[in-house]
Structure formats: C-alpha cells, structure tokens
Design a protein around this motif. Structure first.
Motif, short mmCIF file in Angstrom:
data_model
loop_
_atom_site.label_atom_id
_atom_site.label_comp_id
_atom_site.label_asym_id
_atom_site.label_seq_id
_atom_site.Cartn_x
_atom_site.Cartn_y
_atom_site.Cartn_z
N LYS A 67 -2.34 -17.11 -33.61
CA LYS A 67 -1.27 -16.03 -33.42
C LYS A 67 -1.83 -14.81 -32.80
CE LYS A 67 2.57 -13.21 -34.28
NZ LYS A 67 3.66 -12.55 -35.20
N ALA A 68 -2.84 -14.46 -33.47
CA ALA A 68 -3.67 -13.02 -32.82
C ALA A 68 -4.39 -13.69 -31.61
CB ALA A 68 -4.60 -12.66 -33.92
N SER A 69 -5.05 -14.70 -31.56
CA SER A 69 -5.84 -15.06 -30.49
C SER A 69 -4.94 -15.23 -29.18
CB SER A 69 -6.50 -16.32 -30.85
OG SER A 69 -7.52 -15.98 -31.80
N ALA A 70 -3.97 -15.90 -29.48
CA ALA A 70 -2.77 -16.26 -28.28
C ALA A 70 -2.52 -14.81 -27.71
CB ALA A 70 -1.81 -16.87 -29.04
N GLU A 71 -2.13 -13.94 -28.60
CA GLU A 71 -1.58 -12.37 -28.11
C GLU A 71 -2.77 -11.78 -27.42
OE1 GLU A 71 -0.06 -10.68 -31.78
OE2 GLU A 71 1.73 -11.82 -31.62
N ALA A 72 -3.87 -12.04 -27.76
CA ALA A 72 -5.20 -11.20 -27.42
C ALA A 72 -5.17 -12.18 -25.95
CB ALA A 72 -6.33 -11.40 -28.26
N VAL A 73 -5.25 -13.11 -25.59
CA VAL A 73 -5.16 -13.90 -24.46
C VAL A 73 -4.13 -13.61 -23.61
CG1 VAL A 73 -5.04 -16.18 -23.26
CG2 VAL A 73 -6.58 -16.02 -25.29
N LYS A 91 -8.82 -29.32 -38.01
CA LYS A 91 -9.73 -29.66 -36.84
C LYS A 91 -8.97 -29.28 -35.54
CE LYS A 91 -11.77 -33.70 -34.63
NZ LYS A 91 -11.96 -35.17 -34.55
N LEU A 92 -7.82 -29.40 -35.59
CA LEU A 92 -6.83 -29.07 -34.30
C LEU A 92 -6.77 -27.69 -34.17
CD1 LEU A 92 -4.84 -30.33 -32.29
CD2 LEU A 92 -2.84 -29.34 -34.04
N ASP A 93 -6.64 -26.91 -35.16
CA ASP A 93 -6.69 -25.31 -35.18
C ASP A 93 -8.06 -24.96 -34.57
OD1 ASP A 93 -3.93 -25.45 -36.10
OD2 ASP A 93 -4.57 -24.72 -38.16
N GLN A 142 -3.33 -18.47 -42.99
CA GLN A 142 -4.12 -17.79 -42.56
C GLN A 142 -4.99 -18.16 -41.09
OE1 GLN A 142 -5.56 -14.94 -43.31
NE2 GLN A 142 -6.97 -14.75 -41.48
N ARG A 143 -4.99 -19.56 -40.84
CA ARG A 143 -5.34 -20.05 -39.54
C ARG A 143 -3.99 -19.62 -38.69
NH1 ARG A 143 -6.91 -24.57 -42.31
NH2 ARG A 143 -5.13 -26.05 -41.40
N SER A 144 -2.88 -20.18 -39.03
CA SER A 144 -1.67 -19.74 -38.01
C SER A 144 -1.89 -18.15 -37.60
CB SER A 144 -0.47 -19.87 -39.01
OG SER A 144 -0.16 -21.28 -39.24
#
Length: 98
Positions: A65-71, A9-11, A59-61
């Motif tokens: 990480k990929a989303s944070a790098e994109a941001v 839920k947090l992720d 997989q969620r981690s």
C-alpha cells in the motif's frame, strides 16, 4: 507451494515492479492484484493461517500500500510538471504571436 508462499512470491514481484514506476505495466499489475485477491480469499476460506504468517502478510500488505501510494504521488507530480510545461509552451506561443 503453499498459499502463503505463493502470496509471498507474488508480493515480492509486485513490490519490485512498483520500485520502477516508469516501466510499470498497468495490465500486468492489475492481473497480479487480482491473483493476490484470489489467493487471499482462498486463505480466508481455509482458515489455516498461523499467527506468524498473518503478521507477515499484514506487513507486506502495508508495504504494498505504501509503495503504491508513493508511485501514485510520483506519477501525479510528473503529470503536474507535464501540464505546467504544456501551459508554458502555450503562453510562449501566445506571446510570440502577439
């Protein structure tokens, strides 16, 4: 609610927030990541995570990480364009004065 469900839920909420970097609240995100770290620590201490749950967590981690790098890249590009714009205005003002 189990630790795995809480993490899931947090992720999901963090991924949803990262999808809109313009409305990102740094303090909220920092708090969510601290909660995530605490939940992960509890999971490690309990040691009762199934193989399926650990694979999903990994997989969620990676997705986080990929989303944070994109941001990070988007915000960096935005900052570059703002600095370019500021330099252009300064150059225009210099030429205008001369």
């Amino acid at each position: 609610m189990t630790l795995v469900e809480q993490l899931e839920k947090l992720d999901e909420s963090v991924l949803a927030a990262l999808a809109n970097p313009d409305a990102l609240d740094e303090q909220w995100l920092s708090g969510q990541l601290q909660i995530r770290a605490h939940l992960l620590q509890q999971m490690i201490e309990q040691g009762s995570v199934s193989e399926h749950d650990s694979a999903a967590l990994i997989q969620r981690s990676r997705q986080l990480k990929a989303s944070a790098e994109a941001v990070k890249q988007q915000l960096g590009d935005k900052l570059k364009s703002m600095k370019k714009g500021r330099r252009s205005v300064q150059a225009y003002q210099t030429v205008k004065r001369n």
